[in-house]
Design a protein around this motif. Structure first.
Motif, mmCIF file in Angstrom:
data_model
loop_
_atom_site.group_PDB
_atom_site.id
_atom_site.type_symbol
_atom_site.label_atom_id
_atom_site.label_comp_id
_atom_site.label_asym_id
_atom_site.label_seq_id
_atom_site.Cartn_x
_atom_site.Cartn_y
_atom_site.Cartn_z
ATOM 1 N N LEU A 202 0.829 -1.208 0.000
ATOM 2 C CA LEU A 202 0.000 0.000 0.000
ATOM 3 C C LEU A 202 0.862 1.256 0.000
ATOM 4 O O LEU A 202 0.550 2.238 -0.681
ATOM 5 C CB LEU A 202 -0.931 -0.009 1.221
ATOM 6 C CG LEU A 202 -1.866 1.180 1.391
ATOM 7 C CD1 LEU A 202 -2.782 1.339 0.184
ATOM 8 C CD2 LEU A 202 -2.704 1.031 2.668
ATOM 9 N N GLN A 203 1.955 1.224 0.749
ATOM 10 C CA GLN A 203 2.835 2.393 0.846
ATOM 11 C C GLN A 203 3.523 2.734 -0.478
ATOM 12 O O GLN A 203 3.911 3.879 -0.698
ATOM 13 C CB GLN A 203 3.883 2.157 1.933
ATOM 14 C CG GLN A 203 3.305 2.169 3.343
ATOM 15 C CD GLN A 203 4.302 1.688 4.389
ATOM 16 O OE1 GLN A 203 5.101 0.788 4.129
ATOM 17 N NE2 GLN A 203 4.248 2.278 5.581
ATOM 18 N N LYS A 204 3.632 1.720 -1.354
ATOM 19 C CA LYS A 204 4.383 1.933 -2.599
ATOM 20 C C LYS A 204 3.543 1.824 -3.865
ATOM 21 O O LYS A 204 4.037 2.131 -4.954
ATOM 22 C CB LYS A 204 5.534 0.910 -2.677
ATOM 23 C CG LYS A 204 6.557 1.060 -1.548
ATOM 24 C CD LYS A 204 7.622 -0.020 -1.640
ATOM 25 C CE LYS A 204 8.626 0.099 -0.498
ATOM 26 N NZ LYS A 204 9.661 -0.971 -0.565
ATOM 27 N N PHE B 52 0.610 10.369 2.731
ATOM 28 C CA PHE B 52 0.773 8.916 2.614
ATOM 29 C C PHE B 52 1.151 8.185 3.910
ATOM 30 O O PHE B 52 1.911 7.214 3.878
ATOM 31 C CB PHE B 52 1.815 8.573 1.542
ATOM 32 C CG PHE B 52 1.604 9.264 0.226
ATOM 33 C CD1 PHE B 52 0.322 9.514 -0.273
ATOM 34 C CD2 PHE B 52 2.694 9.681 -0.528
ATOM 35 C CE1 PHE B 52 0.152 10.152 -1.486
ATOM 36 C CE2 PHE B 52 2.517 10.305 -1.759
ATOM 37 C CZ PHE B 52 1.242 10.551 -2.237
ATOM 38 N N LYS B 53 0.585 8.567 5.010
ATOM 39 C CA LYS B 53 0.770 7.766 6.228
ATOM 40 C C LYS B 53 -0.186 6.574 6.171
ATOM 41 O O LYS B 53 -1.346 6.717 5.797
ATOM 42 C CB LYS B 53 0.472 8.606 7.469
ATOM 43 C CG LYS B 53 0.622 7.835 8.771
ATOM 44 C CD LYS B 53 0.299 8.708 9.979
ATOM 45 C CE LYS B 53 0.430 7.910 11.263
ATOM 46 N NZ LYS B 53 0.097 8.734 12.469
ATOM 47 N N VAL B 54 0.284 5.388 6.533
ATOM 48 C CA VAL B 54 -0.562 4.193 6.535
ATOM 49 C C VAL B 54 -0.890 3.810 7.977
ATOM 50 O O VAL B 54 0.015 3.636 8.804
ATOM 51 C CB VAL B 54 0.124 3.014 5.822
ATOM 52 C CG1 VAL B 54 -0.717 1.737 5.968
ATOM 53 C CG2 VAL B 54 0.327 3.340 4.346
ATOM 54 N N LYS B 55 -2.179 3.712 8.250
ATOM 55 C CA LYS B 55 -2.643 3.324 9.575
ATOM 56 C C LYS B 55 -3.395 2.001 9.472
ATOM 57 O O LYS B 55 -4.153 1.787 8.533
ATOM 58 C CB LYS B 55 -3.557 4.401 10.162
ATOM 59 C CG LYS B 55 -3.886 4.177 11.636
ATOM 60 C CD LYS B 55 -4.542 5.389 12.260
ATOM 61 C CE LYS B 55 -4.804 5.153 13.745
ATOM 62 N NZ LYS B 55 -5.437 6.333 14.388
ATOM 63 N N SER B 56 -3.190 1.131 10.455
ATOM 64 C CA SER B 56 -3.778 -0.214 10.414
ATOM 65 C C SER B 56 -4.986 -0.313 11.336
ATOM 66 O O SER B 56 -4.948 0.143 12.488
ATOM 67 C CB SER B 56 -2.737 -1.258 10.818
ATOM 68 O OG SER B 56 -1.643 -1.225 9.926
#
Length: 600
Positions: A205-207, A240-244
């Motif tokens: 997801l980050q890339k 683009f911070k990814v939170k779970s």
């Protein structure tokens, strides 16, 4: 304005109570008036409310008036820290009235691609809704689902025309003094129980260029919207911070700025609403496209829920939000469609976002009497099994096809006319040539057996065979465990029967014939393996279905023959009964007796 001091709402960490009045707007003029009133009294009251997605129509059309208020705020005097109630997850077994429609989604997806190709839009948030029912009350369901997704922006609101259960993780905006922050959420990846796979999903997801481009499109849209409200050169952006979360990873960006002097809430909402992450871009043209394709009102879904108090305000984007109207729950999910989106991947994302409503794993089953290659009430058992399966989204094509001859069979009931309860029972359970014994040649036994038919969600099924077993006891024990009449599992025969199983050893060890249960209202319900029938004044009564019990096959058959009647029954009815019976479709009518003091 209406005053209902017993009402309460939840938002974030707090439960708000001591309701003073309610504000509702049906048009643009009323909206302006309400926001002015909130500005005037925001130091005195906590203003907690919701704005429906269609509120944007008030901005578009000067004379637009809605039948239902698109803006609603509650003025509370007090608040306290909210502590979630404990609620057993196995009680939630939703009956689905509709499901996600893949064919409809594919048609709309195709139209979105055409709109992108001709330049009308370059990202569209395409959504669908489905409906379900549950016996659980809304606040119990809210607390139960918090175990699956608890967020800092959660909300529970009950108004006179709807209830809202929101588990939204997305911030629309928050304001403290003149500082405004918005956090658009766009980009999704599934969670996995495998830690290595889960980490790879997050890294993907980050890339992933598609998710990154979706996110930045919406960031650009919100930067444009918020620029109308803030001072020049005050805007700052983090991307683009990814939170779970329990079922998925989400990509979030952050935009902040300093509001110009004397910006009011009406102007703020006019500039920002609805949030670009749930419309697409460009906003105005995409709003028109969404309305033409979806052909339904989104309601509070994709609107906002939030709080205004003193110099602070905070609103979520009302995604992951359940609406309840007229006893029916509606849940909606969506995803952002861009030029390089794949329809199958996007539909998978919808199903992923709907996983919050998935019940505990279970199977359905029927327990039937097998004798001389025949099954008693086989058709009725199949019908009940399939009816439950359809409500829970089980595949039924295989079992329906394989037993079509049984399902199409027509019974002739002449031999069962004008019989008493005991006479009918004698004919049913002691004459295998009666029309309710259906041929089944899969097994061959000399003795009576119990057949258990198990149906799984994927449509596979299997039979299990058990000895009927002798039980010489005629004692009915009373359980000290209480049933919850709003427990969904009580009304379907499923593997979710933990409470009954914990007491089954009593009849298996011949300590009793069965164990009877009462509900939280002290109403008599059922036994752990049978329905109950009481004789009073020469009439036979069975507990009311709404007390919380399974509508047994034999019970329903006797009700249809008008040999027994439904009635709310209590402990005193049990002890005052002239005769007492346990009934089921395997053992028939069994006369039992109570012994006081034998409670388990």
């Amino acid at each position: 304005m209406t005053i209902k001091n017993e009402d309460f709402c939840v938002f974030g960490k707090f439960l708000y109570y001591d309701l003073q009045f309610t504000l509702k707007a049906h048009n643009k003029t009323q909206s302006k008036r309400i926001f002015k009133l909130i500005e005037r009294y925001k130091k005195k009251f906590f203003f907690l409310g919701f704005i429906q997605y269609e509120f944007y129509k008030y901005f578009e059309e000067k004379n637009y008036k809605s039948e239902e208020p698109y803006l609603c705020f509650f003025a509370f005097k007090k608040r306290q820290k909210f502590e979630a109630l404990q609620c057993d997850e196995y009680k939630f077994l939703p009956e689905f009235l509709s499901f996600l429609d893949k064919k409809n989604y594919e048609r709309n997806f195709k139209q979105v691609k055409k709109a992108i190709a001709r330049g009308q839009s370059y990202q569209v948030n395409l959504t669908q809704s489905f409906e379900f029912e549950t016996k659980l009350d809304s606040f119990a369901l809210f607390n139960l689902l918090l175990k699956r997704q608890d967020t800092s922006l959660k909300a529970y609101i009950k108004s006179d025309f709807l209830e809202l259960l929101s588990f939204s993780p997305e911030l629309f905006f928050k304001i403290h003094k003149r500082k405004i922050i918005t956090k658009p959420m766009k980009g999704t990846a599934p969670r996995s129980k495998n830690k290595n796979t889960d980490r790879k999903n997050k890294q993907f997801l980050q890339k992933d260029s598609k998710n990154l481009s979706e996110n930045v499109m919406i960031v650009d849209l919100l930067r444009n919207d918020i620029s109308k409200l803030i001072c020049k050169k005050s805007m700052k952006t983090k991307l683009f911070k990814v939170k779970s979360y329990p079922t998925l990873h989400q990509m979030i960006s952050k935009i902040k700025g300093k509001l110009k002097h004397k910006q009011n809430f009406y102007e703020i909402f006019k500039a920002l609403f609805p949030c670009g992450s749930i419309t697409g871009a460009p906003k105005i043209e995409t709003l028109k496209l969404i309305e033409n394709l979806e052909k339904r009102k989104r309601g509070v879904y994709c609107g906002v829920i939030g709080l205004i108090y003193k110099n602070k305000s905070k609103f979520n984007v009302a995604i992951r939000t359940i609406e309840k109207r007229d006893g029916i729950y509606k849940y909606s999910v969506g995803s952002g469609v861009v030029w390089d989106s794949d329809k199958n991947d996007e539909f998978k994302e919808l199903k992923l976002k709907a996983k919050i409503l998935k019940p505990c794993p279970f199977y359905l089953f029927e327990t039937m009497l097998f004798e001389n290659s025949h099954i008693l009430f086989f058709k009725k058992h199949l019908q009940r099994l399939i009816n439950s399966a359809v409500k829970f989204g089980f595949k039924t094509q295989k079992i329906t096809k394989n037993f079509q001859n049984i399902l199409n069979f027509t019974n002739h009931l002449e031999r069962f006319e004008n019989l008493s309860l005991k006479e009918l029972n004698q004919r049913l359970f002691n004459a295998s040539d009666n029309p309710f014994f259906y041929p089944f040649n899969e097994f061959s036994f000399n003795q009576k057996k119990i057949l258990r038919l198990k149906l799984y969600k994927n449509g596979n099924y299997e039979f299990e065979v058990f000895d009927l077993g002798l039980n010489s006891s005629d004692i009915l024990l009373l359980s000290e465990k209480t049933l919850d009449s709003k427990n969904d599992t009580l009304f379907h025969k499923s593997s979710l029967r933990k409470l009954y199983e914990t007491q089954s050893y009593l009849y298996k060890q011949n300590l009793c014939f069965d164990v009877a249960f009462f509900n939280e209202k002290r109403e008599l319900c059922e036994g752990s393996r049978s329905n109950l029938v009481l004789k009073k004044h020469d009439e036979f009564f069975t507990p009311d279905l709404q007390s919380g019990l399974l509508n047994g096959i034999y019970r329903q058959f006797l009700l249809q023959r008008k040999l027994i009647k439904e009635k709310k029954l209590y402990r005193e009815d049990l002890f005052d009964a002239e005769e007492l019976y346990c009934i089921n479709s395997v053992r028939g009518l069994k006369k039992v007796k109570l012994k006081e003091g034998l409670n388990f």
